[in-house]
Design a protein around this motif. Sequence first.
Motif, PDB file in Angstrom:
ATOM      1  N   ALA A 207       0.845  -1.256  -0.105  1.00 24.59           N
ATOM      2  CA  ALA A 207      -0.243   0.052   0.013  1.00 24.59           C
ATOM      3  C   ALA A 207       0.831   1.230  -0.036  1.00 24.59           C
ATOM      4  CB  ALA A 207      -1.043  -0.015   1.231  1.00 24.59           C
ATOM      5  N   PRO A 208       1.061   1.735  -1.240  1.00 25.55           N
ATOM      6  CA  PRO A 208       1.988   3.085  -1.289  1.00 25.55           C
ATOM      7  C   PRO A 208       1.235   4.277  -1.148  1.00 25.55           C
ATOM      8  CG  PRO A 208       1.397   2.477  -3.538  1.00 25.55           C
ATOM      9  CD  PRO A 208       0.866   1.321  -2.609  1.00 25.55           C
ATOM     10  N   LEU A 209      -0.077   4.241  -0.473  1.00 24.38           N
ATOM     11  CA  LEU A 209      -1.030   5.334  -0.399  1.00 24.38           C
ATOM     12  C   LEU A 209      -1.980   5.174   0.951  1.00 24.38           C
ATOM     13  CD1 LEU A 209      -2.781   7.607  -1.466  1.00 24.38           C
ATOM     14  CD2 LEU A 209      -4.214   5.736  -2.419  1.00 24.38           C
ATOM     15  N   GLY A 349      -0.371  10.393   2.679  1.00 23.07           N
ATOM     16  CA  GLY A 349       0.646  10.350   1.914  1.00 23.07           C
ATOM     17  C   GLY A 349       0.794   9.247   0.758  1.00 23.07           C
ATOM     18  N   GLU A 350       1.715   9.442  -0.019  1.00 20.25           N
ATOM     19  CA  GLU A 350       1.781   8.661  -1.365  1.00 20.25           C
ATOM     20  C   GLU A 350       2.965   8.427  -1.930  1.00 20.25           C
ATOM     21  OE1 GLU A 350      -0.818   8.029  -5.575  1.00 20.25           O
ATOM     22  OE2 GLU A 350      -1.131   9.787  -4.375  1.00 20.25           O
ATOM     23  N   THR A 351       3.415   7.377  -2.441  1.00 16.75           N
ATOM     24  CA  THR A 351       4.743   7.033  -2.961  1.00 16.75           C
ATOM     25  C   THR A 351       4.285   6.790  -4.356  1.00 16.75           C
ATOM     26  OG1 THR A 351       5.830   6.694  -0.776  1.00 16.75           O
ATOM     27  CG2 THR A 351       6.725   5.798  -2.920  1.00 16.75           C
ATOM     28  N   ASP A 352       4.979   6.973  -5.294  1.00 17.34           N
ATOM     29  CA  ASP A 352       4.990   6.507  -6.875  1.00 17.34           C
ATOM     30  C   ASP A 352       4.976   5.049  -6.839  1.00 17.34           C
ATOM     31  OD1 ASP A 352       4.779   5.876  -9.352  1.00 17.34           O
ATOM     32  OD2 ASP A 352       6.393   7.594  -9.938  1.00 17.34           O
ATOM     33  N   ALA A 353       3.797   4.450  -7.213  1.00 20.18           N
ATOM     34  CA  ALA A 353       3.777   2.870  -7.538  1.00 20.18           C
ATOM     35  C   ALA A 353       4.993   2.545  -8.186  1.00 20.18           C
ATOM     36  CB  ALA A 353       2.365   2.648  -7.731  1.00 20.18           C
ATOM     37  N   GLN A 354       5.638   3.180  -9.172  1.00 18.57           N
ATOM     38  CA  GLN A 354       6.418   2.870  -9.874  1.00 18.57           C
ATOM     39  C   GLN A 354       7.896   2.639  -9.281  1.00 18.57           C
ATOM     40  OE1 GLN A 354       5.617   1.007 -12.724  1.00 18.57           O
ATOM     41  NE2 GLN A 354       3.627   1.675 -12.030  1.00 18.57           N
ATOM     42  N   ILE A 393       7.889   5.335   0.885  1.00 19.98           N
ATOM     43  CA  ILE A 393       7.560   4.527   2.040  1.00 19.98           C
ATOM     44  C   ILE A 393       6.234   3.948   1.470  1.00 19.98           C
ATOM     45  CG2 ILE A 393       5.854   6.823   2.737  1.00 19.98           C
ATOM     46  CD1 ILE A 393       6.031   5.641   5.610  1.00 19.98           C
ATOM     47  N   VAL A 394       6.112   2.525   2.065  1.00 21.89           N
ATOM     48  CA  VAL A 394       4.944   1.872   1.667  1.00 21.89           C
ATOM     49  C   VAL A 394       4.326   1.269   3.111  1.00 21.89           C
ATOM     50  CG1 VAL A 394       6.294  -0.181   1.558  1.00 21.89           C
ATOM     51  CG2 VAL A 394       4.207  -0.202   0.200  1.00 21.89           C
ATOM     52  N   ASN A 395       3.024   1.168   3.131  1.00 27.16           N
ATOM     53  CA  ASN A 395       2.354   0.374   4.134  1.00 27.16           C
ATOM     54  C   ASN A 395       2.451  -1.054   3.907  1.00 27.16           C
ATOM     55  OD1 ASN A 395       1.248   2.890   5.976  1.00 27.16           O
ATOM     56  ND2 ASN A 395       0.637   3.339   3.801  1.00 27.16           N
ATOM     57  N   PHE A 396       2.702  -2.034   4.847  1.00 33.01           N
ATOM     58  CA  PHE A 396       2.821  -3.369   4.448  1.00 33.01           C
ATOM     59  C   PHE A 396       3.008  -4.071   5.957  1.00 33.01           C
ATOM     60  CE2 PHE A 396       4.814  -7.660   4.450  1.00 33.01           C
ATOM     61  CZ  PHE A 396       3.981  -8.077   3.408  1.00 33.01           C
TER      62      PHE A 396
END
Length: 440
Positions: A207-209, A349-354, A393-396
């Motif tokens: 989850a990058p968002l 927040g959001e990290t580019d999925a790529q 950052i990513v949620n996992f």
Amino acid sequence: MDNKQKVMQWIDDHQEEITCFLQELIRTPSVNPYFEDNPGEAREGRVQQVMKAHMEKLGADIDMWEPDTKGLAKYEGYPGYSSDFDETDRPNMVATVKGSGNGKNLVLMGHIDTVAKGTEWTHDPFSGELENGNIYGRGAVDMKGGIAAMTMAVDAIVRSGITLAGDVSVATVVAEETPGIGTLAYVERGYRPDACIMTEATELKVAPLCRGVIWGKLTVEGRSGHIELPRQNWRDGGAVDAIKKARIFLDHFDHLNEEWTITKTHPLLKVPCQIYVGKVVMGEFISTYANKAEIYFDATYLPRERDEFGGGHLVMKEIEDLIHGVCESDPWLKEHPPVLEWQINADCGETDAQHPFIKTMQNSLEELKIPPVLEGCYFHTDMGWVEKAGIPIVNFGPGDPRDAHSSDEKCPVEDLIQATKTIALTILDWCRTTSDASLH
């Protein structure tokens, strides 16, 4: 046997130890003091000492400090900051296992506080009871399960005798449930790793968002009077039904939600942002017109809607304008406008999925034959301040987030083990081992 095989074997051989560590965290209550039924000595400090002792055994460098409310005062008006935050016995902890210095650094982060224990449990909320493959207790999924997985992933690497090229840190922060100052204090302390895994429960999805959340309380004024008698005009002192006036706002919230279904969507989210009414308090007596109605609501928003402070003031303004428009259309409300109080402004927040780090995590899942699903978090997480500091950052994490804050909160052992493996593989690929780094 290569390094990855060694680590996976270690995790398989130590599943009971991984489970017991989560149980230990649950058995050490860390209820956020905001909640009224906070049990004695349950602030975050005691469980942080458990984390500190564990990481010291791995040879980690420990940085432990309590967020300084006065020192952070320049963030007044920003999400996460609260001038009345009581930092006593509420320390952040960052435990760093140093690498050889020629690799990328990674922080594994989670909030150590929980909500109140609540009621109607069939398991002792601080027992960490294991039953039918699930570990039960307050914080099991939100988010001591994620903290246990990330901590034991570091255990698996260190205790397998592997030296990393980059540093890996375990960061446990306070006060996520409210106000969010722990992560702000982490960023302000100057930490800038090359990537971060926020181990909130995501059912092993990447989850990058995460969405932002604002809470509001709308108090609608009425005028009491006997409900069975003919009413005079309100201008002549007659009763005004606050329940009926409140219903106008509820209807307009529904209409706004229909608009948001179109305008507030994101490709990584299955449902749009909405205004959710979670609590309504109206009336005093069964045969009396209500003289007051209180509507408590939760509204979500997207990273693209953030204001200059990184919070939800633009969405707040949208809701304020709606309420003002309703008042202009009703004579009573125009002269007796409701009172709107904003209670929480939690960032997103959001990290580019790529981003390469997102791909690294997806590759780790594929190695374990777990579908590398990308899906955003529908709720607030602590990722906002980290992302704003320029850290991908990513949620996992393990478990179903729908179990968070619930009675009989639980974390499946299978998820816990798979999350530990996924995080360990990601550490190995991102930070690299000393032998790997020497080849580049």
